[in-house]
Design a protein around this motif. Structure first.
Motif, PDB file in Angstrom:
ATOM      1  N   SER A 194      30.673 -22.823 -71.147  1.00 48.04           N
ATOM      2  CA  SER A 194      31.482 -21.753 -71.729  1.00 48.04           C
ATOM      3  C   SER A 194      31.277 -20.437 -70.985  1.00 48.04           C
ATOM      4  O   SER A 194      32.019 -19.480 -71.193  1.00 48.04           O
ATOM      5  CB  SER A 194      31.121 -21.565 -73.209  1.00 48.04           C
ATOM      6  N   ASN A 195      30.269 -20.395 -70.111  1.00 47.76           N
ATOM      7  CA  ASN A 195      29.982 -19.199 -69.328  1.00 47.76           C
ATOM      8  C   ASN A 195      29.929 -19.584 -67.853  1.00 47.76           C
ATOM      9  O   ASN A 195      28.866 -19.785 -67.275  1.00 47.76           O
ATOM     10  CB  ASN A 195      28.657 -18.572 -69.767  1.00 47.76           C
ATOM     11  N   VAL A 204      23.995 -28.809 -63.641  1.00 51.54           N
ATOM     12  CA  VAL A 204      25.354 -29.047 -63.161  1.00 51.54           C
ATOM     13  C   VAL A 204      26.173 -29.914 -64.108  1.00 51.54           C
ATOM     14  O   VAL A 204      27.373 -29.689 -64.289  1.00 51.54           O
ATOM     15  CB  VAL A 204      25.312 -29.692 -61.757  1.00 51.54           C
ATOM     16  N   TRP A 205      25.562 -30.908 -64.730  1.00 51.53           N
ATOM     17  CA  TRP A 205      26.327 -31.898 -65.499  1.00 51.53           C
ATOM     18  C   TRP A 205      26.261 -31.734 -67.008  1.00 51.53           C
ATOM     19  O   TRP A 205      27.077 -32.304 -67.727  1.00 51.53           O
ATOM     20  CB  TRP A 205      25.869 -33.310 -65.114  1.00 51.53           C
ATOM     21  N   LEU A 237      25.001 -23.912 -64.019  1.00 50.88           N
ATOM     22  CA  LEU A 237      25.926 -24.170 -62.919  1.00 50.88           C
ATOM     23  C   LEU A 237      27.109 -25.038 -63.336  1.00 50.88           C
ATOM     24  O   LEU A 237      27.996 -25.305 -62.533  1.00 50.88           O
ATOM     25  CB  LEU A 237      25.184 -24.873 -61.774  1.00 50.88           C
ATOM     26  N   SER A 238      27.134 -25.469 -64.575  1.00 44.44           N
ATOM     27  CA  SER A 238      28.103 -26.462 -65.011  1.00 44.44           C
ATOM     28  C   SER A 238      29.544 -25.949 -64.972  1.00 44.44           C
ATOM     29  O   SER A 238      29.823 -24.828 -65.412  1.00 44.44           O
ATOM     30  CB  SER A 238      27.779 -26.902 -66.439  1.00 44.44           C
ATOM     31  N   SER A 288      34.001 -20.252 -62.326  1.00 39.22           N
ATOM     32  CA  SER A 288      34.299 -21.556 -61.754  1.00 39.22           C
ATOM     33  C   SER A 288      33.284 -22.617 -62.154  1.00 39.22           C
ATOM     34  O   SER A 288      33.642 -23.677 -62.660  1.00 39.22           O
ATOM     35  CB  SER A 288      34.358 -21.455 -60.224  1.00 39.22           C
ATOM     36  N   GLY A 289      32.003 -22.319 -61.953  1.00 40.15           N
ATOM     37  CA  GLY A 289      30.988 -23.353 -62.027  1.00 40.15           C
ATOM     38  C   GLY A 289      31.001 -24.176 -60.760  1.00 40.15           C
ATOM     39  O   GLY A 289      31.976 -24.172 -59.994  1.00 40.15           O
TER      40      GLY A 289
END
Length: 466
Positions: A162-163, A150-151, A157-158, A168-169
């Motif tokens: 770039s993807n 995430v981070w 999931l970030s 959204s992420g």
């Protein structure tokens, strides 16, 4: 090329801000210690205090050697699952990824908080050796992998990747999922596999209250955690001197102030709702329930604290209180024993916080928090704010991924410790208390001991006088 004077000043101010935030988050460790100590019986106070100290010292070494690398290592392979560089802080500071020692310290303070959450779920019945094992594993591997997802800018999931997942992420600004849900699910498995404390339920499956021994410590711990949350949430901006384009007076400093306000409002709303909700259910005003309600509101708002309006934080806290109350009722019906309500509070309210963000995140704040106000940026935002399903979908994926990952790692670990007979203490030791059975004596000098010492001194004085 040497930095200009203005750049040096800006870097210094941002570093001081991040270090100060790290110190505030570390104060939360003291808050956890006081809250846990007051919530258990006096015969286990020394044990629970020691586990909180162990969280800090063991977590320091495990996070230094492995944890930070797993969380933020961003080598040339750009692994979306786990970090692969910066072991033992090799190549830190690193200007490419903007990581330095202050960033490490801030993230370390988060890592040791996760283990503190889990310690509450398994309190009063866990062997200390087992605690050492799962505390190190949790802070050094399980939590850092989720943090990377995430981070880290390469995490799958970030919201900085770039993807982007669903374009959204997942937005989990300060860790309703990354920190609190991880700790809550780990505690859920630990408490479930160990089983309830001796005497918690009778033969007819009725719950028997086991109250903590010191309400003063619980209230003190709650306020210390509240104080520390002002580093936990606003500090997650990392930098305070970041200006937003097309404005003359707004930047991260604006977001920092608003984040502190949303944090306060969510916790306060949850506290007042819990106060009246529990009054209706149990017939009296319960200070300890209110303390947990306040913390439940903080846990829930931690995900979206930087991307929602203050009025939305009130909504967040209102529902967080009922999530906690409902899960506590369910826990009693299922004979689930968590002395600190940690699984319900951090797990349940953390899950609600992720969903809440997917519903109420404001477009303007999302762009500011994750793109520094970039002109023309379009990102999914809260469903109820008109932003579509993209963000909510990413939030749900994060929730399910965390529950699955922690269950697949911590569940087998707790089960293995249980099968090896090194997880739970014996019934006799539990009845006597962990302080006496494992730590050499009580945390307090009891009144009876005072009386015995007074009588011994009196007899000695009389004998000397004669």
């Amino acid at each position: 090329m040497a930095a200009s004077w203005e750049e040096s000043v800006e870097y210094s101010i941002n570093t001081i801000y991040l270090l100060f935030s790290a110190y505030l988050v570390f104060v939360m460790q003291l808050g956890f210690a006081m809250l846990c100590a007051g919530s258990v019986r006096a015969k286990n106070a020394m044990n629970i205090m020691l586990t909180n100290v162990v969280d800090a010292v063991v977590g320091s070494l495990s996070y230094y050697l492995f944890g930070f690398a797993f969380a933020f290592g961003e080598g040339s392979d750009a692994n979306p699952f786990i970090g692969t560089s910066f072991f033992a802080l090799k190549d830190i500071p690193n200007s490419t990824y903007d990581y330095d020692y202050s960033f490490f310290l801030f993230q370390w303070a988060f890592a040791i908080a996760v283990a503190g959450i889990t310690s509450g779920s398994v309190a009063e019945r866990t062997q200390f050796s087992a605690y050492l094992i799962f505390s190190c594993f949790l802070s050094g591997f399980v939590y850092p992998v989720v943090a990377h997802w995430v981070w880290s800018s390469t995490g799958w999931l970030s919201p900085n990747s770039s993807n982007l997942l669903f374009t959204s992420g997942a937005i989990d600004f300060a860790g309703s999922g990354v920190v609190h849900l991880v700790g809550g699910v780990a505690g859920l498995w630990g408490s479930f596999i160990e089983g309830p404390r001796v005497g918690r339920f009778d033969a007819f499956r009725n719950a028997i209250p086991i109250r903590g021994h010191n309400a003063t410590l619980v209230v003190l711990g709650t306020f210390l955690l509240w104080f520390g949350w002002f580093g936990f949430n606003p500090g997650s901006f990392d930098k305070i001197l970041v200006a937003y384009p097309n404005t003359s007076d707004q930047g991260n400093w604006t977001g920092v102030g608003r984040t502190a306000v949303t944090t306060t409002l969510a916790g306060s709303t949850a506290g007042i709702v819990t106060l009246f909700g529990r009054r209706l259910l149990v017939g009296h005003w319960d200070a300890l329930d209110v303390c947990n309600g306040v913390l439940g509101g903080f846990v829930a708002i931690t995900s979206g604290c930087a991307v929602v309006e203050p009025w939305a934080a009130v909504v967040c806290g209102f529902f967080a209180a009922w999530v906690l109350i409902g899960l506590n009722i369910l826990a009693l019906k299922l004979q689930f024993d968590d002395p600190l309500e940690a699984a319900q509070l951090h797990g349940g309210c953390g899950a609600w916080g992720l969903i809440f963000t997917g519903l109420f995140a404001k477009e303007k704040f999302v762009v500011q928090a994750y793109n520094a106000g970039a002109v023309g940026t379009v990102r999914p935002y809260g469903l109820f704010m008109g932003g579509g399903w993209g963000l909510l979908g990413a939030q749900v994926v994060e929730l399910l991924a965390i529950v699955g990952w922690v269950s697949l790692t911590m569940g087998p670990l707790f089960y293995t410790l249980h099968k090896l007979r090194i997880l739970r203490i014996s019934v006799d030791d539990e009845i006597a208390g962990l302080d006496v059975s494992s730590h050499g004596g009580h945390a307090y000098v009891h009144a009876e001991e005072h009386q015995r010492r007074f009588y011994a001194d009196y007899v000695r004085i009389q004998d000397n006088g004669s």
